[in-house]
Design a protein around this motif. Sequence first.
Motif, PDB file in Angstrom:
ATOM      1  N   GLY A 199      58.720  76.582  53.892  1.00 37.17           N
ATOM      2  CA  GLY A 199      60.156  76.580  54.121  1.00 37.17           C
ATOM      3  C   GLY A 199      60.871  75.351  53.610  1.00 37.17           C
ATOM      4  N   ARG A 200      60.331  74.703  52.605  1.00 31.57           N
ATOM      5  CA  ARG A 200      60.970  73.516  52.036  1.00 31.57           C
ATOM      6  C   ARG A 200      61.253  73.715  50.543  1.00 31.57           C
ATOM      7  N   ASP A 201      61.679  74.921  50.177  1.00 34.80           N
ATOM      8  CA  ASP A 201      61.979  75.149  48.772  1.00 34.80           C
ATOM      9  C   ASP A 201      63.194  74.340  48.313  1.00 34.80           C
ATOM     10  N   ASP A 202      63.907  73.722  49.263  1.00 34.67           N
ATOM     11  CA  ASP A 202      65.007  72.844  48.866  1.00 34.67           C
ATOM     12  C   ASP A 202      64.516  71.651  48.045  1.00 34.67           C
ATOM     13  N   LEU A 203      63.226  71.306  48.246  1.00 32.36           N
ATOM     14  CA  LEU A 203      62.679  70.168  47.512  1.00 32.36           C
ATOM     15  C   LEU A 203      62.383  70.480  46.046  1.00 32.36           C
ATOM     16  N   LEU A 204      62.486  71.754  45.679  1.00 35.94           N
ATOM     17  CA  LEU A 204      62.228  72.105  44.284  1.00 35.94           C
ATOM     18  C   LEU A 204      63.235  71.451  43.337  1.00 35.94           C
ATOM     19  N   SER A 205      64.388  71.092  43.870  1.00 34.58           N
ATOM     20  CA  SER A 205      65.385  70.395  43.044  1.00 34.58           C
ATOM     21  C   SER A 205      65.420  68.891  43.320  1.00 34.58           C
ATOM     22  N   ASP A 206      64.532  68.420  44.211  1.00 36.99           N
ATOM     23  CA  ASP A 206      64.445  66.998  44.490  1.00 36.99           C
ATOM     24  C   ASP A 206      63.878  66.287  43.252  1.00 36.99           C
TER      25      ASP A 206
END
Length: 411
Positions: free
Chosen positions: A265-272
């Motif tokens: 649930g941390r796919d937000d880090l794919l743009s980190d």
Amino acid sequence: MTARAPLEGITVLDLSTVLMGPLATQILADHGARVIKVEPPSGDIVRWLGPSRSKGMGPLFLHLNRGKEGVALDLKDARAREAVMRLAADADVVVHNLRPKVMRRLGFGFDAVKAVNPRVVYCSLYGFGQDGPYADRPAYDDLIQGASGLPSLMQAAGTGEPRYVALNIADRLVGISAAYAITIGILARDRTGQAQEIDVPMFETLASQVLSEHMYGRSFEPPLGPAGYPRLLTSERRPFATADGHICVVCYTDAHWKRFLTEIGRDDLLSDPRFVNVGARLNAISEVYGFLADRLRAQPTAHWLEVFDRLDIPATPLNTVDSLIDDPQASAVGLIREVDHPTEGRIRTHRNPVLWGGQPTPLGLTPLLGQHTVEVLTAAGVSAQDIAAMQADGVAVDGRPATAKTDPTAA
């Protein structure tokens, strides 16, 4: 194994001791070479390391000298040296791990052996290249690890202080290198008809492996950065703690991270910026591995093994040496074998990992000290009277089991 072993018909005279030389010649023996191992009457020092059922048959010796013929001679005696030169004259390969000047002093330098055997493949294993200032230094695995920078790499990777790798890694890399160099030497000898002189120095062998990965930014002139491969040097690169143990996982490619971050649930880090691609992750490797370590502590090992298997991300439980012996993979492929030794009883060993036509190489037995002295010297033309005289003077050891000594036809 093929019907005819790859090195069948090749005779190796093994004048080496301890680990690197015996490992090289064991690899040759595993592949069908006849290996005649010459030891002093006191035996190779490794015979006496660790527990044993019989004197001089310790575990390290058992694992490094299977499939060889054992001869025990004191090379300080001229008669023994003459006998060994007879063996060298008929051998395809001569291997030693003494300093070259010592071999020359004993009369077994390359030129002396070549004079009696113009087609010999002569392989020297020693500490430091003979053109450098360290040429005459003694060498042991610990020293070569230190000279090659491994302990400092361990410290840089977070051990707190310089530490040696818990394996005789220099000896083993040199032994493997010598085995392949010797087989190449046999090919060169057969193509040219000429003797081949091979040198495998420990320092240069291990240093070349260290530098292959860790020269890094200093591969360029002027340097494009410091030496040291960051992924291997972060203190966060280690088996990761789970809720109930440890797991080894390599979440490496962009696809691996996309699947893992989506799973938790941390796919937000794919743009980190730290996670966007393999280069970015390398630049932030301590943070990236630290993030992974924090996540893995939350669940037990079995949970993560199931997740990583489903996501096709490489992972494995952390073995100890004891659990490695009983590892399902090692058992399924027959890596660990139990064999019956005529004097040592039931012993556990490991086979050579190489397969030929899908089949492993046969497992030979490890010789007793001097077990084949009489047989080998007799075949080389040394008279029974001379062998007996050397035995009486403590120059030669007849290590045949008692039953063989009473049977003149038995080895």
